[in-house]
Design a protein around this motif. Structure first.
Motif, PDB file in Angstrom:
ATOM      1  N   CYS A  47       0.815  -1.223   0.000  1.00  0.00           N
ATOM      2  CA  CYS A  47       0.000   0.000   0.000  1.00  0.00           C
ATOM      3  C   CYS A  47       0.852   1.277   0.000  1.00  0.00           C
ATOM      4  N   TRP A  48       2.113   1.137  -0.431  1.00  0.00           N
ATOM      5  CA  TRP A  48       3.051   2.273  -0.499  1.00  0.00           C
ATOM      6  C   TRP A  48       3.276   2.927   0.861  1.00  0.00           C
ATOM      7  N   LYS A  49       3.109   2.179   1.929  1.00  0.00           N
ATOM      8  CA  LYS A  49       3.277   2.742   3.275  1.00  0.00           C
ATOM      9  C   LYS A  49       4.375   1.986   4.012  1.00  0.00           C
ATOM     10  N   THR A  50       5.380   2.719   4.495  1.00  0.00           N
ATOM     11  CA  THR A  50       6.506   2.096   5.191  1.00  0.00           C
ATOM     12  C   THR A  50       6.039   1.267   6.378  1.00  0.00           C
ATOM     13  N   GLY A  51       6.670   0.113   6.543  1.00  0.00           N
ATOM     14  CA  GLY A  51       6.404  -0.718   7.714  1.00  0.00           C
ATOM     15  C   GLY A  51       5.433  -1.847   7.469  1.00  0.00           C
ATOM     16  N   ILE A  52       4.785  -1.870   6.300  1.00  0.00           N
ATOM     17  CA  ILE A  52       3.820  -2.933   6.016  1.00  0.00           C
ATOM     18  C   ILE A  52       4.503  -4.116   5.337  1.00  0.00           C
ATOM     19  N   ALA A  53       5.359  -3.844   4.369  1.00  0.00           N
ATOM     20  CA  ALA A  53       5.955  -4.928   3.593  1.00  0.00           C
ATOM     21  C   ALA A  53       7.300  -4.506   3.020  1.00  0.00           C
ATOM     22  N   SER A  54       8.010  -5.510   2.510  1.00  0.00           N
ATOM     23  CA  SER A  54       9.262  -5.276   1.793  1.00  0.00           C
ATOM     24  C   SER A  54       9.372  -6.346   0.712  1.00  0.00           C
ATOM     25  N   GLN A  55      10.508  -6.395   0.074  1.00  0.00           N
ATOM     26  CA  GLN A  55      10.702  -7.413  -0.966  1.00  0.00           C
ATOM     27  C   GLN A  55      10.678  -8.834  -0.393  1.00  0.00           C
ATOM     28  N   ALA A  56      10.859  -8.974   0.930  1.00  0.00           N
ATOM     29  CA  ALA A  56      11.053 -10.310   1.517  1.00  0.00           C
ATOM     30  C   ALA A  56       9.880 -11.256   1.248  1.00  0.00           C
ATOM     31  N   TYR A  57       8.643 -10.750   1.267  1.00  0.00           N
ATOM     32  CA  TYR A  57       7.509 -11.672   1.124  1.00  0.00           C
ATOM     33  C   TYR A  57       7.332 -12.151  -0.316  1.00  0.00           C
ATOM     34  N   MET A  58       8.015 -11.519  -1.269  1.00  0.00           N
ATOM     35  CA  MET A  58       7.974 -11.982  -2.653  1.00  0.00           C
ATOM     36  C   MET A  58       9.059 -13.018  -2.945  1.00  0.00           C
ATOM     37  N   ALA A  59       9.957 -13.263  -1.980  1.00  0.00           N
ATOM     38  CA  ALA A  59      11.083 -14.167  -2.222  1.00  0.00           C
ATOM     39  C   ALA A  59      10.659 -15.625  -2.498  1.00  0.00           C
ATOM     40  N   PRO A  60       9.628 -16.172  -1.814  1.00  0.00           N
ATOM     41  CA  PRO A  60       9.211 -17.527  -2.174  1.00  0.00           C
ATOM     42  C   PRO A  60       8.738 -17.642  -3.629  1.00  0.00           C
ATOM     43  N   LEU A  61       8.027 -16.627  -4.114  1.00  0.00           N
ATOM     44  CA  LEU A  61       7.594 -16.639  -5.510  1.00  0.00           C
ATOM     45  C   LEU A  61       8.803 -16.555  -6.441  1.00  0.00           C
ATOM     46  N   ALA A  62       9.756 -15.677  -6.119  1.00  0.00           N
ATOM     47  CA  ALA A  62      10.979 -15.568  -6.926  1.00  0.00           C
ATOM     48  C   ALA A  62      11.728 -16.893  -6.943  1.00  0.00           C
ATOM     49  N   THR A  63      11.742 -17.582  -5.810  1.00  0.00           N
ATOM     50  CA  THR A  63      12.427 -18.867  -5.708  1.00  0.00           C
ATOM     51  C   THR A  63      11.729 -19.930  -6.555  1.00  0.00           C
ATOM     52  N   ARG A  64      10.412 -19.938  -6.523  1.00  0.00           N
ATOM     53  CA  ARG A  64       9.646 -20.876  -7.352  1.00  0.00           C
ATOM     54  C   ARG A  64       9.968 -20.650  -8.832  1.00  0.00           C
TER      55      ARG A  64
END
Length: 266
Positions: A47-64
């Motif tokens: 949601c473009w708001k600091t503290g909610i997310a980072s690239q880390a939660y996309m890493a499993p998809l990148a790994t797949r």
């Protein structure tokens, strides 16, 4: 803001810097083998708001995708609260895109098969980067990034037009703080980044929606005005994260369609 991914993220092959601030980096993952590999450039949500997310939660998809022969750049960037918003987030997105040519020069990556991928709020850079911008754009005049396709994962096709739905998804006002004002207060900003003003220069755009509805017919037509074939896969009743979680049936149902875009139909 996370996933219950069954897949542990692999260690990136490299951490590449595109800016000197804390979030100015991307994780590079390369498949096994000789290549040349298609490249997916991934932009996270939050949601473009600091503290909610980072690239880390996309890493499993990148790994797949890495396991399926796709090279990935998983990009972090600043958001509202740490220097992002208009124009800081756009500055980061434009700078991060320069990593693509660096990676293609040093690794067996097929520069002709680059796909921009955005989950949720990351839908914006995945489309904006491939669009020409005039002087009124967030970073001024810029040529479109050369990419073949885009995959939008439960994200908006036009931030201004879909502002109520996106704010509802975030459960707070996300768009106005990011843009620096409501549409009636900053109409030129919303126009500058709308596909109705400048269409992305892509061959294909695939929407894989869940919580968000399909973009309107008008938005889909605008997105296709640059020559893109626009397709929408709706996953009614599925969660915002199920569609990006490897091993989840909602993800599995859409994986082949995503791979077709990333591999250029090959």
């Amino acid at each position: 803001y996370g996933t219950d991914a069954n897949l542990a993220a692999s260690t990136p092959d490299a951490i590449l810097r595109y800016a000197d601030h804390r979030r100015g980096f991307a994780e590079l993952r390369l498949p096994a083998g000789k290549g040349p590999f298609p490249l997916a450039v991934i932009y996270h949500g939050g949601c473009w708001k600091t503290g909610i997310a980072s690239q880390a939660y996309m890493a499993p998809l990148a790994t797949r995708w890495q396991s399926l022969g796709i090279a990935t750049l998983n990009v972090d960037y600043r958001e509202v609260g740490d220097g992002g918003g208009w124009p800081g987030s756009f500055t980061d997105w434009a700078a991060s895109a320069k990593l693509i040519d660096d990676v293609a020069a040093k690794h067996p990556v097929d520069r002709a098969r680059v796909t921009l991928v955005g989950h949720s709020a990351g839908a914006l850079p995945a489309q904006w980067l491939a669009s020409a911008q005039g002087a009124d754009g967030p970073v001024g005049q810029r040529a479109p990034l050369k990419a073949r396709g885009a995959i939008i994962l439960d994200g908006p096709g036009d931030v201004g037009a879909e502002r109520p739905a996106f704010d509802a998804l975030c459960q707070f006002s996300a768009v106005d703080p990011f843009m620096g004002g409501a549409p009636d207060a900053a109409p030129a900003r919303y126009a500058a980044i709308s596909p109705a003003t400048t269409a992305p220069q892509l061959a294909e755009i695939l929407f894989v929606q869940a919580k968000l509805p399909a973009p309107s017919a008008a938005t889909q037509a605008a997105l296709g005005a640059g020559g893109a074939k626009v397709a929408v896969r709706e996953n009614a009743g599925q969660s915002h994260f199920a569609i990006i979680t490897p091993g989840n049936p909602a993800y599995s149902a859409n994986e082949a369609a995503m791979l077709a875009v990333m591999t250029g139909g090959e």
